[in-house]
Design an enzyme around this catalytic site. Structure first.
Site, PDB file in Angstrom:
ATOM      1  N   GLU A 141       0.820  -1.227   0.000  1.00  0.00           N
ATOM      2  CA  GLU A 141       0.000   0.000   0.000  1.00  0.00           C
ATOM      3  C   GLU A 141       0.857   1.283   0.000  1.00  0.00           C
ATOM      4  O   GLU A 141       0.314   2.399  -0.044  1.00  0.00           O
ATOM      5  CB  GLU A 141      -0.939   0.025   1.211  1.00  0.00           C
ATOM      6  N   ILE A 191      10.069  -9.291   4.118  1.00  0.00           N
ATOM      7  CA  ILE A 191      10.985 -10.409   4.400  1.00  0.00           C
ATOM      8  C   ILE A 191      10.529 -11.634   3.612  1.00  0.00           C
ATOM      9  O   ILE A 191       9.341 -11.977   3.603  1.00  0.00           O
ATOM     10  CB  ILE A 191      11.027 -10.692   5.911  1.00  0.00           C
ATOM     11  N   HIS A 194       5.714 -13.882  -2.296  1.00  0.00           N
ATOM     12  CA  HIS A 194       5.050 -12.608  -2.027  1.00  0.00           C
ATOM     13  C   HIS A 194       6.032 -11.438  -2.083  1.00  0.00           C
ATOM     14  O   HIS A 194       5.702 -10.353  -2.534  1.00  0.00           O
ATOM     15  CB  HIS A 194       4.358 -12.632  -0.653  1.00  0.00           C
ATOM     16  N   ARG A 218      19.723  -3.642   9.039  1.00  0.00           N
ATOM     17  CA  ARG A 218      19.496  -2.426   8.231  1.00  0.00           C
ATOM     18  C   ARG A 218      18.543  -1.446   8.905  1.00  0.00           C
ATOM     19  O   ARG A 218      18.100  -0.483   8.293  1.00  0.00           O
ATOM     20  CB  ARG A 218      18.959  -2.840   6.846  1.00  0.00           C
TER      21      ARG A 218
HETATM   22  C1  DLZ Z   1       0.792 -10.169   2.759  1.00  0.00           C
HETATM   23  C2  DLZ Z   1       2.126  -9.653   3.187  1.00  0.00           C
HETATM   24  C3  DLZ Z   1       3.197 -10.529   3.412  1.00  0.00           C
HETATM   25  C4  DLZ Z   1       3.062 -11.997   3.236  1.00  0.00           C
HETATM   26  N1  DLZ Z   1       4.381 -10.072   3.829  1.00  0.00           N
HETATM   27  C5  DLZ Z   1       4.562  -8.736   4.003  1.00  0.00           C
HETATM   28  C6  DLZ Z   1       5.822  -8.231   4.407  1.00  0.00           C
HETATM   29  O1  DLZ Z   1       6.801  -8.941   4.662  1.00  0.00           O
HETATM   30  N2  DLZ Z   1       5.941  -6.889   4.562  1.00  0.00           N
HETATM   31  C7  DLZ Z   1       4.908  -6.017   4.303  1.00  0.00           C
HETATM   32  O2  DLZ Z   1       5.103  -4.803   4.445  1.00  0.00           O
HETATM   33  N3  DLZ Z   1       3.713  -6.490   3.921  1.00  0.00           N
HETATM   34  C8  DLZ Z   1       3.501  -7.809   3.779  1.00  0.00           C
HETATM   35  N4  DLZ Z   1       2.303  -8.299   3.388  1.00  0.00           N
HETATM   36  C9  DLZ Z   1       1.154  -7.348   3.274  1.00  0.00           C
HETATM   37  C10 DLZ Z   1       1.053  -6.659   1.899  1.00  0.00           C
HETATM   38  O3  DLZ Z   1       2.038  -5.647   1.764  1.00  0.00           O
HETATM   39  C11 DLZ Z   1      -0.345  -5.991   1.754  1.00  0.00           C
HETATM   40  O4  DLZ Z   1      -0.581  -5.146   2.857  1.00  0.00           O
HETATM   41  C12 DLZ Z   1      -1.466  -7.005   1.682  1.00  0.00           C
HETATM   42  O5  DLZ Z   1      -1.221  -7.948   0.668  1.00  0.00           O
HETATM   43  C13 DLZ Z   1      -2.844  -6.318   1.428  1.00  0.00           C
HETATM   44  O6  DLZ Z   1      -2.822  -5.611   0.184  1.00  0.00           O
END
Ligand code: DLZ
Length: 158
Positions: free
Chosen positions: A67, A91, A97, A136
């Site tokens: 987002e 991560i 993803h 970091r």
């Molecule tokens: C879904 C998801 C996953 C698996 N991992 C992270 C992450 O490591 N760091 C992060 O900032 N956001 C993660 N998200 C959430 C996605 O960025 C997003 O908020 C969702 O897919 C909803 O659009």
């Protein structure tokens, strides 16, 4: 150059101009908020260190790093905002993803910067594991938030 060969707290400041009249928006992802809060703090401290006024720094949160792009766009379209810093931590896990999110954010932020003709910094820590992320975020490799703020100051001085 790999981050492991460069400390994120070190940056060139010879060309920095006065940013005391500049307004900076920061977008921070809530995922891994224990780490993104440290990155955000590094960014704010760096802006203040180089003359930004506290009242001219606006911090907004978004659910996750995916987002960040829309959050950056919301801020960039506001006339009074001169630059945007985006902060997140992605991560690697069992699925891909991270690839999808990281690429979407890199492309998205590039588009926002070009569309609004404003600096948008990529303060996204993209790592294989938690330890590398902590390294970091004020750890042995410095703070990615500092680097992102320095990039914005550099671009505001362009
Ligand atoms: C879904 C998801 C996953 C698996 N991992 C992270 C992450 O490591 N760091 C992060 O900032 N956001 C993660 N998200 C959430 C996605 O960025 C997003 O908020 C969702 O897919 C909803 O659009």
């Amino acid at each position: 150059m790999a981050t492991s060969l460069k400390n994120l707290n070190e940056y060139k400041k010879d060309n920095f101009k006065d940013i005391s009249d500049k307004t900076v928006g920061i977008v921070v992802a809530e995922w891994h908020d224990d780490i993104t809060s440290v990155l955000c703090q590094g960014a704010v401290e760096t802006l203040l260190k180089h003359g930004a006024k506290k009242e001219n720094i606006f911090i907004n949160s978004v659910p996750g790093s995916f987002e960040l792009t829309l959050g950056a766009q919301f801020l960039a379209l506001q006339e009074e905002i001169d630059a945007v810093i985006c902060i997140g931590v992605v991560i690697k896990g069992d699925t891909k993803h991270d690839d999808y999110i990281n690429n979407a954010v890199a492309n998205g932020l590039t588009n926002v910067a070009l569309k609004f003709n404003k600096p948008v910094a990529f303060g996204l820590v993209t790592t294989n594991n938690l330890e590398q992320a902590l390294d970091r975020a004020g750890g042995k490799h410095g703070n990615k938030g500092v680097e992102a703020a320095a990039a914005v100051i550099g671009m505001l001085s362009f």
